[in-house]
Design a protein around this motif. Structure first.
Motif, PDB file in Angstrom:
ATOM      1  N   THR B  43      48.647  32.498  41.852  1.00  0.00           N
ATOM      2  CA  THR B  43      49.424  33.607  42.404  1.00  0.00           C
ATOM      3  C   THR B  43      50.880  33.201  42.580  1.00  0.00           C
ATOM      4  N   ASP B 158      47.154  40.116  38.863  1.00  0.00           N
ATOM      5  CA  ASP B 158      46.633  39.075  39.746  1.00  0.00           C
ATOM      6  C   ASP B 158      45.184  39.391  40.113  1.00  0.00           C
ATOM      7  N   GLU B 159      44.258  38.734  39.452  1.00  0.00           N
ATOM      8  CA  GLU B 159      42.828  38.950  39.665  1.00  0.00           C
ATOM      9  C   GLU B 159      42.501  40.442  39.779  1.00  0.00           C
TER      10      GLU B 159
HETATM   11 MG   LIG Z   1      45.673  34.090  44.206  1.00  0.00          MG
END
Ligand SMILES: [Mg+2]
Ligand SMILES: Nc1ncnc2c1ncn2[C@@H]1O[C@H](COP(=O)(O)OP(=O)(O)O)[C@@H](O)[C@H]1O
Lengths: 289, 355
Positions: B43, B158-159
């Motif tokens: 991240t 992000d995911e």
């Molecule tokens: Mg993360």
């Protein structure tokens, strides 16, 4: 979601009754009974407790309409409520924003305490300390003259600004608290999402943060506007002769003139006006929120 | 559209190095997966590229333009957040319109672009809904439409599929890949799911403790891991530790394991070998000769897990549990407790230097 909550609370009402009973009992005893007595008084010629003969009358309500003074004062009080509420938004909202979104940990707790402090101090103490600050030869005057090379005369005491300052100081914590709660519930990723889409900080504030914190602003405004319109302590102590407002006139009827029936009637007229204002404003505000 | 270069980027939070001298070249139009365990800095790296956070040192450029000090809103990126981050006070269409509207586009342009973006994610009819009236998968699509409608130079995710259940996740993987191909946008995709990284991306970067451990095409990382970590994090691997013999290792008990022809390491150094479970043959005929599968170990089946199309055997050998995956061909079903022999080719063995 809201609809779901409503049905859930309706079906849960029966089981919640034992829990609600004490609250309703308290409301009945502490608010409803005295209030009913006041409604009763407002239709009387004399206070029954005084021993004089009394009769029912609409005269107390008629007094409001027969003398333009009352209406003038009511309008002045409504304006006072509006001005104080606006100042509370101007001061309280940025403070709440900083508390909720900028500060973290210890410094947040410390600033929070400072904001809440007026809440916990006695109202009279608060007002008289402002009196010491604002009067001629007082703290503000002395401090400014000590710093500035030229002589200025600061005497805000017994003026409209003094009343505003005192009231804003008393009521701004409401705005900070309600706005803080709604601002804190706004996920930081919403702000980041806005910025990643090309919005400046100001655009994110206008289009995302303020609309999402509208419930807090509305709640804060309602909590401030209503009591400020009826306020009498700050206007009387800090406003002096300029501090005659609708609230001080009502207070006079109760503590100085002992004309409770007129005081009660004036209070209920105020209550009606405030309720009408809130009723008219609420659909607009609900749409904004 | 543009490629992204991250060069020698470091970022610390206090004493903790969240990113440590990371350099990656994200190719124009490529689909790049950043893979790593939780806390490895994925991240943080994505946020440096996005511009939410700035590196302590190093350079970042998008489309050849240096952007280290350029704020997010000027970078022309699109971002999809794990929690979707849809604006709850706006309709789906207004969410998607947001980026165009803050840019001051004409109303008619916005309306047609928004409709096109919603059609692309197959939500053309739901523009009037509020985000809370959508399912998780639908919200994800709105977030994607919102991110790409502004025609960003890079798409950062992000995911994005982390909150979806398995079946929906697979659908969305295919969908996301289709959309990415269709608009040809440079995409950086953060995930901790190795299968997702393998199936979706054309390059993978593995992060660990803020460092880039290895990067390359999925096949290369899977077939030629450069560290035990890469071997075990991306897929399953049996790791043998011993001493290098130049092109293989010698286990502490003297058994030799040969690696593929390309393997070269100074003899005598500590080294390990990694073997994928599906590359190992399992058999009971101890004496048989198999020239192609020259590596051989004897062991005993301690457990078998039947999974329909394949079975996983756990084989005890010299205090180590080895994993072998066998396709279900209907024959060669081995019982627990049975003595077996494992054979595999030197070409299926990766020699890894250890320190
Ligand atoms: Mg993360
Ligand atoms: N704003 C921050 N302040 C302090 N530490 C942070 C911050 N952001 C990330 N970290 C730390 O940096 C490391 C990497 O975090 P992150 O990039 O979020 O990992 P990942 O996304 O791979 O799970 C973690 O140890 C995390 O605690």
């Amino acid at each position: 979601m809201a609809a779901q909550g409503a049905t859930a609370s309706r079906s849960g009402l029966r089981s919640a009754l034992p829990l609600l009973a004490p609250a309703y009992l308290w409301l009945t005893v502490a608010i409803f009974l005295p209030l009913s007595a006041m409604v009763f008084f407002s239709f009387m010629t004399e206070l029954p407790l005084s021993g004089k003969p009394w009769a029912f009358t609409l005269g107390n309500y008629a007094a409001f309409f027969s003398q333009s003074l009352y209406l003038t004062l009511l309008l002045a009080s409504l304006r006072l409520g509006l001005v104080v509420t606006l100042w509370c938004i101007v001061i309280g909202y940025p403070a709440a924003y900083v508390l909720a979104k900028v500060l973290k940990g210890r410094s947040r707790e410390a600033i929070f305490l400072l904001v809440i402090l007026p809440f916990w101090s006695n109202g009279l103490v608060r007002i008289f300390s402002w009196a010491m600050v604002l009067r001629e030869g007082g703290i503000l005057d002395t401090a400014l003259n000590a710093v500035l090379p030229f002589k200025i005369n600061i005497d805000l005491m017994y003026s409209y600004p003094a009343v505003i300052i005192g009231l804003v100081h008393s009521y701004v914590p409401y705005m900070v608290l309600t706005c803080y709660l709604t601002l804190q519930a706004i996920d930081d990723s919403l702000i980041e999402a806005g910025r990643s889409l090309g919005a400046s900080r100001l655009q994110v504030l206008k289009r995302v943060i303020i609309p999402l914190s509208m419930p807090g602003l509305v709640a804060g405004a309602a909590l401030i506007f209503v009591p400020v319109v009826g306020s009498f302590m700050e206007p009387r102590i800090l406003g002096g002769r300029t501090g005659t407002f609708y609230g001080t006139v009502i207070e006079d009827q109760f503590v100085a003139v002992f004309n409770w029936p007129l005081g009660a009637a004036l209070s209920f007229i105020l209550l009606a006006v405030v309720l009408i204002i809130l009723a008219v404003a609420s659909p607009v505000l609900r749409r904004a929120a | 559209m543009a490629g992204v270069q991250v060069s020698n980027v470091s970022r610390s939070f206090g004493a903790h190095k969240a990113l440590d001298d990371v350099s990656i070249d994200f190719a124009d139009g490529g689909f790049y997966a950043l893979l790593g365990p939780s806390g490895s800095g994925k991240t943080t790296l994505l946020r440096q590229v996005a511009g939410f956070d700035f590196p302590d040192s190093g350079r970042i450029s998008i489309g050849g333009e240096s952007v280290e000090r350029v704020p997010v809103e000027k970078r022309r990126i699109g971002m999809v957040f794990q929690n979707y981050a849809l604006f709850p006070n706006m309709s789906v269409a207004d969410n998607v319109a947001f980026g165009l509207s803050v840019r001051g586009e004409a109303k008619a342009v916005i309306a047609s672009e928004v409709q096109r973006a919603l059609d692309l994610v197959q939500l053309g009819k739901l523009g009037g809904r509020r985000p809370h009236q959508l399912s998780g998968g639908q919200r994800q699509r709105v977030a994607l439409a919102r991110a790409i409608v502004t025609k960003p130079r890079v798409l950062l995710l992000d995911e994005p599929l982390g909150a979806l259940d398995k079946a929906l996740r697979v659908d969305m993987q295919i969908e996301l890949k289709r959309i990415q191909r269709e608009i040809g946008i440079t995409t950086i995709f953060v995930t901790h799911d190795q299968e997702e990284a393998l199936t979706m991306s054309d390059r993978i970067g593995i992060l660990r403790d803020g460092r880039l451990v290895q990067e390359g095409p999925p096949e290369e990382i899977y077939d030629q891991p450069k560290s035990e970590f890469a071997a075990t994090f991306l897929g399953d691997a049996n790791i043998f530790r011993g001493e290098s013999t130049g092109n293989g290792i010698k286990l502490p008990d003297g058994t030799a394991i040969a690696a593929g022809a390309g393997a070269k390491l100074a003899a005598g150094a500590k080294a390990s070998c990694a073997v994928r479970p599906e590359r190992i043959r399992i058999a009971t005929d101890v004496e048989a000769q198999d020239a192609a599968n020259a590596n051989m170990l004897k062991g005993q089946v301690s457990k078998r897990i039947f999974a329909g199309n394949n079975s996983t055997y756990f084989v005890e050998r010299g205090g180590q549990t080895l994993k072998v995956i066998v396709q279900n061909t209907g024959i060669d079903r081995l019982a627990e407790g049975q003595d077996v022999v494992l054979r595999w080719a030197p070409e299926s063995t990766v020699l890894i230097a250890t320190s």
